[in-house]
Design an enzyme around this catalytic site. Structure first.
Site, PDB file in Angstrom:
ATOM      1  N   SER A  70      82.822 -23.655  -4.190  1.00 36.61           N
ATOM      2  CA  SER A  70      83.239 -23.340  -5.534  1.00 36.61           C
ATOM      3  C   SER A  70      83.969 -25.343  -6.057  1.00 36.61           C
ATOM      4  CB  SER A  70      84.776 -22.778  -5.197  1.00 36.61           C
ATOM      5  OG  SER A  70      85.367 -23.733  -3.837  1.00 36.61           O
ATOM      6  N   ILE A 133      86.021 -25.295  -0.079  1.00 35.14           N
ATOM      7  CA  ILE A 133      87.153 -25.225  -1.038  1.00 35.14           C
ATOM      8  C   ILE A 133      87.551 -26.427  -0.860  1.00 35.14           C
ATOM      9  CG2 ILE A 133      88.968 -24.894   0.910  1.00 35.14           C
ATOM     10  CD1 ILE A 133      91.386 -22.521  -1.143  1.00 35.14           C
ATOM     11  N   ILE A 164      86.213 -28.100   4.027  1.00 32.11           N
ATOM     12  CA  ILE A 164      86.582 -28.583   3.459  1.00 32.11           C
ATOM     13  C   ILE A 164      86.335 -29.363   2.289  1.00 32.11           C
ATOM     14  CG2 ILE A 164      89.482 -29.537   2.932  1.00 32.11           C
ATOM     15  CD1 ILE A 164      89.532 -26.429   4.459  1.00 32.11           C
ATOM     16  N   LYS A 165      86.550 -29.463   1.458  1.00 35.29           N
ATOM     17  CA  LYS A 165      85.583 -30.867  -0.072  1.00 35.29           C
ATOM     18  C   LYS A 165      86.668 -31.317  -0.036  1.00 35.29           C
ATOM     19  CE  LYS A 165      83.619 -28.921  -3.632  1.00 35.29           C
ATOM     20  NZ  LYS A 165      82.676 -28.483  -4.236  1.00 35.29           N
ATOM     21  N   ILE A 166      86.108 -32.609   0.260  1.00 40.73           N
ATOM     22  CA  ILE A 166      86.796 -33.973   0.237  1.00 40.73           C
ATOM     23  C   ILE A 166      85.540 -35.329  -0.363  1.00 40.73           C
ATOM     24  CG2 ILE A 166      87.594 -36.380   1.231  1.00 40.73           C
ATOM     25  CD1 ILE A 166      88.406 -34.675   3.341  1.00 40.73           C
TER      26      ILE A 166
END
Length: 392
Positions: A70, A133, A164-166
């Protein structure tokens, strides 16, 4: 289920969605084959409430989709459709601002998507079946703030199959290592450069080693999202400005070659030096091919899927690309084939005075700016909804 939720569930069966579902069902073996024969996981680059509530995501999982990503642009489009009006009204009553409303939307949807994908995750013994996310892009240049936000989202979602998108910015790379060291699953995003990819992969390994040295489990998941089609978009533009026969002949080759070089680096980094961590239960950080829709209409619409098929990878595709691939895609291992040709393709670009270092540096800056703009537009969309739905 509320009446409004039931209405949304029924309304989700648009002609477009019904047509896409039909193609996916009729060609579902192609997705299964991509994974079973080639070791590549097909993911969908899309999320909204209707996708989950209507049962379409569950159907796609049955038909071979193994994960989901997403981003703010996707959520902004979904909010504008009215799918979240009930949630926005509820948050207005709670006094929440637009950013808090976004968090509630994203956490709810990504959490529910992860629950749908949990069967894939369990069947793969934790190696697949993830939903991602994103840490807000306005934190991309602040390592401490990025890590703190990653902790908050990880705690709120509280599921083993969430990423977790970084972003792979200078500030993001230490945040990635620290998040892995804390046991947080990370989808590293916005990568264009092979050199940056190597730093990201080593940050993942370093985070695992810190856990291993402390006697902690190294069962932490990560993917490294390498953006593809945007490389050709930028390189082709420069080549067309030069306009010579040699320059024009080099178009449409840099993105695939660049990704192949990243995969070659993956094979090196997760070769022998990773054996002790692998023996302790660690998994490789899979390469994920993002931005796989074809931007240039003169290129084959499944170009960036067909040319990047190989084991221990993920390909996250928008629905249109999935549909096209199921209709006429060809499945064979291509990712580590013709590496000399890939190197020559990059040399041909460099020979025109276009350095990949320059191209990828521009792309990461533009990518962060684009994602920040998308997030700002998302917040503006939610704020407009707040004003529209606020009681008189």
């Amino acid at each position: 289920m509320t009446g409004a939720e039931q209405d949304r569930r029924e309304a989700a069966n648009s002609d477009r969605d019904r047509g896409a579902e039909q193609v996916i069902r009729s060609g579902s073996n192609a997705l299964h084959r991509l994974y079973a024969e080639q070791g590549q996981s097909p993911w969908i680059d899309f999320i909204d409430r209707d996708l989950i509530a209507s049962g379409k995501l569950a159907q796609m999982v049955d038909d071979g989709i193994r994960g989901l990503t997403s981003n703010p642009t996707i959520f902004a489009k979904a909010v504008a459709t009215g799918q979240y009006d009930d949630l926005v009204r509820r948050e207005i009553r709670a006094g929440d601002d637009a950013r808090r409303i976004y968090e509630e939307i994203a956490v709810s949807d990504v959490g529910d998507a992860a629950d749908v994908l949990r069967s894939v995750h369990d069947a793969a013994d934790g190696a697949d079946g993830f939903a991602s996310i994103e840490v807000e892009p306005d934190l991309a240049q602040d390592a401490d703030a990025t890590l703190e936000r990653a902790r908050e989202l990880w705690a709120r979602l509280d599921r083993p199959n969430v990423f977790i998108k970084i972003p792979a910015t200078e500030a993001g790379i230490p945040a990635i290592e620290n998040a892995i060291a804390e046991g947080i699953n990370v989808n590293v995003t916005l990568m264009f450069s092979v050199d940056i990819y190597k730093r990201v992969a080593r940050a993942y390994v370093a985070g695992l080693r810190r856990r291993h040295d402390r006697g902690e489990s190294v069962d932490v998941a990560s993917v490294a999202s390498f953006f593809v089609s945007r490389v050709d978009t930028k390189v082709d533009k420069y080549l067309e400005e030069i306009g010579t026969d040699e320059a024009l002949a080099a178009r449409g080759r840099a993105a695939i070659a660049n990704a192949k070089m990243a995969y070659d680096a993956f094979a090196e980094i997760f070769g022998g030096e990773f054996d002790d961590l692998r023996a302790a239960g660690a998994r490789v950080q899979r390469c994920l091919w993002a931005s796989t829709s074809t931007k240039n209409p003169s290129y084959r619409d499944v170009l960036y899927v067909e040319e990047l098929i190989g084991p221990d990878t993920v390909d996250t595709m928008p629905l249109e690309t999935i549909t096209a691939f199921l209709d006429h895609g060809h499945i064979e291992r291509t990712l580590d084939r013709d590496l000399d040709d890939a190197r020559e393709a990059l040399r041909a670009v460099e020979a025109q005075g276009i350095t990949m270092e320059r191209v990828t540096a521009e792309l990461i800056d533009e990518g962060v700016a684009s994602f920040s703009k998308s997030f700002d537009e998302l917040i503006e969309t939610i704020e407009s909804k707040r004003e529209e739905l606020a009681p008189a």
